[in-house]
Enzyme design. Structure first.
Site, PDB file in Angstrom:
ATOM      1  N   LYS A  51       0.804  -1.276   0.129  1.00  0.00           N
ATOM      2  CA  LYS A  51      -0.105   0.004   0.098  1.00  0.00           C
ATOM      3  C   LYS A  51       1.001   1.218  -0.050  1.00  0.00           C
ATOM      4  O   LYS A  51       1.457   1.429   1.036  1.00  0.00           O
ATOM      5  CB  LYS A  51      -0.938   0.002   1.317  1.00  0.00           C
ATOM      6  CG  LYS A  51      -1.755   1.019   1.117  1.00  0.00           C
ATOM      7  CD  LYS A  51      -2.441   1.554   2.535  1.00  0.00           C
ATOM      8  CE  LYS A  51      -1.727   2.761   3.162  1.00  0.00           C
ATOM      9  NZ  LYS A  51      -1.788   4.128   2.323  1.00  0.00           N
ATOM     10  N   GLU A  97      10.512   1.041   9.761  1.00  0.00           N
ATOM     11  CA  GLU A  97      11.438   2.024   9.820  1.00  0.00           C
ATOM     12  C   GLU A  97      10.725   3.401   9.709  1.00  0.00           C
ATOM     13  O   GLU A  97       9.779   3.609   9.196  1.00  0.00           O
ATOM     14  CB  GLU A  97      12.118   2.068   8.127  1.00  0.00           C
ATOM     15  CG  GLU A  97      13.045   0.801   7.965  1.00  0.00           C
ATOM     16  CD  GLU A  97      13.936   0.794   8.424  1.00  0.00           C
ATOM     17  OE1 GLU A  97      14.512   1.794   9.025  1.00  0.00           O
ATOM     18  OE2 GLU A  97      14.545  -0.720   8.548  1.00  0.00           O
ATOM     19  N   CYS A 151      13.864  10.891   6.114  1.00  0.00           N
ATOM     20  CA  CYS A 151      14.062  10.456   7.660  1.00  0.00           C
ATOM     21  C   CYS A 151      15.166  10.688   8.110  1.00  0.00           C
ATOM     22  O   CYS A 151      15.595  10.655   9.277  1.00  0.00           O
ATOM     23  CB  CYS A 151      13.867   9.092   7.390  1.00  0.00           C
ATOM     24  SG  CYS A 151      14.535   8.258   6.303  1.00  0.00           S
ATOM     25  N   GLU A 173      10.817  15.932  14.857  1.00  0.00           N
ATOM     26  CA  GLU A 173      11.226  15.715  13.387  1.00  0.00           C
ATOM     27  C   GLU A 173      10.355  16.783  12.507  1.00  0.00           C
ATOM     28  O   GLU A 173       9.063  16.693  12.889  1.00  0.00           O
ATOM     29  CB  GLU A 173      10.912  14.086  12.975  1.00  0.00           C
ATOM     30  CG  GLU A 173      11.249  14.099  11.609  1.00  0.00           C
ATOM     31  CD  GLU A 173      10.869  12.625  11.065  1.00  0.00           C
ATOM     32  OE1 GLU A 173       9.759  12.284  11.483  1.00  0.00           O
ATOM     33  OE2 GLU A 173      11.653  12.122  10.377  1.00  0.00           O
TER      34      GLU A 173
HETATM   35  P1  NAD Z   1       2.870   8.155   7.892  1.00  0.00           P
HETATM   36  O1  NAD Z   1       3.038   7.097   9.080  1.00  0.00           O
HETATM   37  O2  NAD Z   1       1.889   9.342   8.110  1.00  0.00           O
HETATM   38  O3  NAD Z   1       2.270   7.116   6.726  1.00  0.00           O
HETATM   39  C1  NAD Z   1       3.282   6.189   6.274  1.00  0.00           C
HETATM   40  C2  NAD Z   1       2.392   5.293   5.556  1.00  0.00           C
HETATM   41  O4  NAD Z   1       1.530   4.637   6.595  1.00  0.00           O
HETATM   42  C3  NAD Z   1       1.246   5.699   4.456  1.00  0.00           C
HETATM   43  O5  NAD Z   1       1.059   5.028   3.555  1.00  0.00           O
HETATM   44  C4  NAD Z   1       0.119   5.924   5.293  1.00  0.00           C
HETATM   45  O6  NAD Z   1      -1.014   5.839   4.422  1.00  0.00           O
HETATM   46  C5  NAD Z   1       0.065   4.543   6.168  1.00  0.00           C
HETATM   47  N1  NAD Z   1      -0.617   4.883   7.372  1.00  0.00           N
HETATM   48  C6  NAD Z   1      -0.969   6.144   8.197  1.00  0.00           C
HETATM   49  N2  NAD Z   1      -1.788   5.925   9.038  1.00  0.00           N
HETATM   50  C7  NAD Z   1      -1.954   4.607   9.285  1.00  0.00           C
HETATM   51  C8  NAD Z   1      -2.571   3.795  10.013  1.00  0.00           C
HETATM   52  N3  NAD Z   1      -3.102   4.111  11.155  1.00  0.00           N
HETATM   53  N4  NAD Z   1      -2.254   2.343   9.869  1.00  0.00           N
HETATM   54  C9  NAD Z   1      -1.671   1.868   8.810  1.00  0.00           C
HETATM   55  N5  NAD Z   1      -1.081   2.396   8.114  1.00  0.00           N
HETATM   56  C10 NAD Z   1      -1.252   3.866   8.121  1.00  0.00           C
HETATM   57  O7  NAD Z   1       4.202   8.795   7.487  1.00  0.00           O
HETATM   58  P2  NAD Z   1       4.457   9.618   6.161  1.00  0.00           P
HETATM   59  O8  NAD Z   1       3.958  11.043   6.462  1.00  0.00           O
HETATM   60  O9  NAD Z   1       3.909   9.079   4.873  1.00  0.00           O
HETATM   61  O10 NAD Z   1       6.008   9.740   5.891  1.00  0.00           O
HETATM   62  C11 NAD Z   1       6.838  10.573   6.915  1.00  0.00           C
HETATM   63  C12 NAD Z   1       7.530   9.608   8.051  1.00  0.00           C
HETATM   64  O11 NAD Z   1       8.090   8.597   7.405  1.00  0.00           O
HETATM   65  C13 NAD Z   1       8.352  10.525   8.816  1.00  0.00           C
HETATM   66  O12 NAD Z   1       8.353  10.258  10.092  1.00  0.00           O
HETATM   67  C14 NAD Z   1       9.939   9.814   8.445  1.00  0.00           C
HETATM   68  O13 NAD Z   1      10.769  10.110   9.227  1.00  0.00           O
HETATM   69  C15 NAD Z   1       9.141   8.532   7.938  1.00  0.00           C
HETATM   70  N6  NAD Z   1      10.219   7.719   7.103  1.00  0.00           N
HETATM   71  C16 NAD Z   1      11.217   6.890   7.548  1.00  0.00           C
HETATM   72  C17 NAD Z   1      12.137   6.310   6.695  1.00  0.00           C
HETATM   73  C18 NAD Z   1      13.012   5.365   7.266  1.00  0.00           C
HETATM   74  O14 NAD Z   1      13.507   4.586   6.385  1.00  0.00           O
HETATM   75  N7  NAD Z   1      13.442   5.323   8.646  1.00  0.00           N
HETATM   76  C19 NAD Z   1      12.245   6.809   5.388  1.00  0.00           C
HETATM   77  C20 NAD Z   1      11.109   7.639   4.704  1.00  0.00           C
HETATM   78  C21 NAD Z   1      10.434   8.156   5.820  1.00  0.00           C
END
Ligand code: NAD
Length: 495
Positions: free
Chosen positions: A188, A264, A299, A398
């Site tokens: 997804k 991650e 990230c 962050e």
């Molecule tokens: P997010 O957690 O809002 O969303 C990530 C994914 O999770 C999306 O596909 C979203 O639809 C899904 N999601 C959201 N709520 C959910 C729920 N309740 N249950 C299951 N899935 C759900 O994060 P974002 O805003 O898309 O991305 C930014 C974050 O990602 C930042 O914190 C960043 O640091 C992190 N990130 C980490 C890495 C890494 O490798 N550590 C890499 C890229 C981004």
């Protein structure tokens, strides 16, 4: 180098897939329709159909059938390798189209997508494909009456949930090792950036991947991501996103089938410059990448630049000169270093952090506001704070935008203490001209990745992932990622 006009022509001709990809074809979802919006101008790119929870279960069923009848995991490693190589070739054949698609959907600079993200996606498939017929299993030193074999097997059906900041890269970093290991995948993407993941599924099919092996479901995290977290049978779930959502998925895994879960999550990375560094120009150049690559929507963004007090003034001068040279604007224009932030509400969140930084006593040295409002896009100029202290919100949270802050320290011990004073532990950068200092401090930094005298996340051969609340259980890239998508089995035979 191609011109903005060249990429604009490609953009005009692009066709977007708008339905989930399940069991080898695009199938309209029964959930609410949603728009994907271009962050650089606020216009709708296309309207997509999303899935219902029942359809997520159907996608899992298709993936399980593919797993059970061995149409993928039953192939010889060399055969799976061939198909994954075909996919890598197809990604490169579609390089321009994918790069432009990603730029329109995510606001990311075209040069980054064309030079890095798309070729790296192809290389990731090649790396993981190349590894599968090289891994060896084991025969252990058992007693003479028994033969003990230790073998690896794919987990089964692996769910993957990806974020919006590197849409293609994040899909591939998960799908490549999971598929190479012989699993079936239900992925997804973020609803903000679905297009390159849908195209990836189509190209995988063209490359020869059997139906049902790689599926893409669409929809919100609250509904579709949640259904994946709660799924009672998926054997694995790999997630990249915010720490709060990751921790919720961990609970759901425990409350359901104890699925293997790889998280991650967020980061708050330090960039430390020791007083012995002579080439401050190089340090400043790397600090630019560390803070502003991908508009800071990264990230590993180094949003705490920690400079020894003896060299702070000199470094600040060089750094600000380089920040002033940065260009922000239309991400389809290869001359721009930074594009647009992903969506209006995210831009507003970043702007609120800037206001909080000012209120809590940090001083703005440059930037600090929205620009190019007339475009309808979400642009913020690169922002530098001075006088950052660890008690400030902008030093702890962050920010995920083009905002960094300068702080000082007086000793190695203090630098380590400040660097580690965070709930995160994804990445840390260290600059020093002294070999012993480099080794000593690298070991003390509580982060999954430490880069010395450069800002880097390593390469495809090195594992990537976080300590503390930046990660859980998993690593991306390298053979470690491939192994984590497999179970270990002991076969004990009486002779
Ligand atoms: P997010 O957690 O809002 O969303 C990530 C994914 O999770 C999306 O596909 C979203 O639809 C899904 N999601 C959201 N709520 C959910 C729920 N309740 N249950 C299951 N899935 C759900 O994060 P974002 O805003 O898309 O991305 C930014 C974050 O990602 C930042 O914190 C960043 O640091 C992190 N990130 C980490 C890495 C890494 O490798 N550590 C890499 C890229 C981004």
């Amino acid at each position: 180098m191609n011109t903005k006009e060249y990429y604009q022509e490609i953009a005009k001709k692009l066709e977007f897939d708008t339905d989930p990809f399940i069991n080898g074809k695009f199938v309209k979802g029964g959930g609410p329709a949603f728009d994907s919006i271009n962050p650089a101008n606020g216009k709708v790119i296309a309207t997509l159909s999303s899935n219902t929870v029942e359809e997520v279960y159907e996608a899992e069923k298709a993936a399980r059938e593919a797993f059970d009848d061995k149409r993928w995991r039953g192939l010889a490693p060399a055969e799976r390798k061939e198909i994954l190589f075909n996919l890598a070739d197809l990604l490169m054949e579609h390089r321009e189209e994918l790069a432009v698609m990603e730029t329109l959907d995510a606001g990311k600079p075209i040069t980054d997508n064309y030079e890095d993200d798309v070729p790296e996606a192809a290389d990731t498939f090649r790396f993981q494909a190349e590894a599968i017929d090289k891994l060896e299993d084991a025969v252990t030193a058992g007693d003479p009456d028994h033969l003990s074999l230790v073998v690896r097997e794919p987990l089964g059906v692996v769910g993957a949930i990806t974020p919006w900041n590197f849409p293609l890269g994040e899909a591939v970093i998960k799908a490549a090792p999971a598929l190479a290991a012989g699993n079936s995948v239900v992925l997804k993407p973020s609803s903000l950036t679905p297009f390159t993941t849908l195209r990836l599924a189509k190209l995988a099919s063209e490359a020869g991947m059997p139906d049902g092996v790689f599926n893409v479901v669409l929809g919100s995290g609250d509904t579709i991501g949640d259904a994946m977290g709660k799924h009672p049978e998926m054997e694995g779930l790999t997630f990249t996103g915010s720490t709060d959502v990751g921790k919720k998925l961990l609970i759901q895994a425990g409350e359901t089938n104890a699925k293997r879960i790889f998280l991650e999550m967020g980061g708050k990375s330090p960039f430390i410059i020791m007083p012995d560094v002579k080439d401050l120009d190089h340090a400043a150049e790397e600090a630019i990448g560390a803070a502003y690559w991908n508009m800071g929507e990264n990230c590993t963004a180094n949003s705490r630049i920690m400079v020894h007090k003896d060299i702070k003034d000199k470094f600040t001068e060089v750094f600000l000169e380089k920040v002033a040279e940065m260009t922000t604007g239309d991400p389809l224009d290869p001359d721009n270093d930074m594009g647009a932030l992903i969506e209006k509400s995210h831009m507003e969140k970043v702007l609120r952090y800037i206001e909080t930084g000012k209120k809590e006593g940090a001083e703005i040295l440059c930037g600090g506001g929205q620009i190019l409002k007339e475009t309808g896009g979400n642009f913020i100029e690169p922002t530098v704070f001075d006088g950052l202290t660890q008690d400030m919100t902008i030093a702890r949270d962050e920010i995920f935008g083009p905002v960094t802050g300068l702080m000082t320290f007086e000793s190695e011990e203090e630098a380590i203490k400040i660097a580690n004073d965070t709930r995160y532990g994804l990445q840390a950068t260290l600059f020093t001209d002294d070999l012993s200092t480099a080794h000593r401090m690298s070991r003390e930094l509580r982060a999954g990745n430490v880069s010395v005298n450069c800002y880097s996340e390593g390469d495809l051969g090195t594992p990537f992932g976080g300590y503390k609340q930046s990660g859980f259980f998993g690593r991306e890239n390298s053979v470690w990622a491939l192994r984590q998508y497999m179970e270990l089995k002991t076969i004990w035979i009486e002779l």
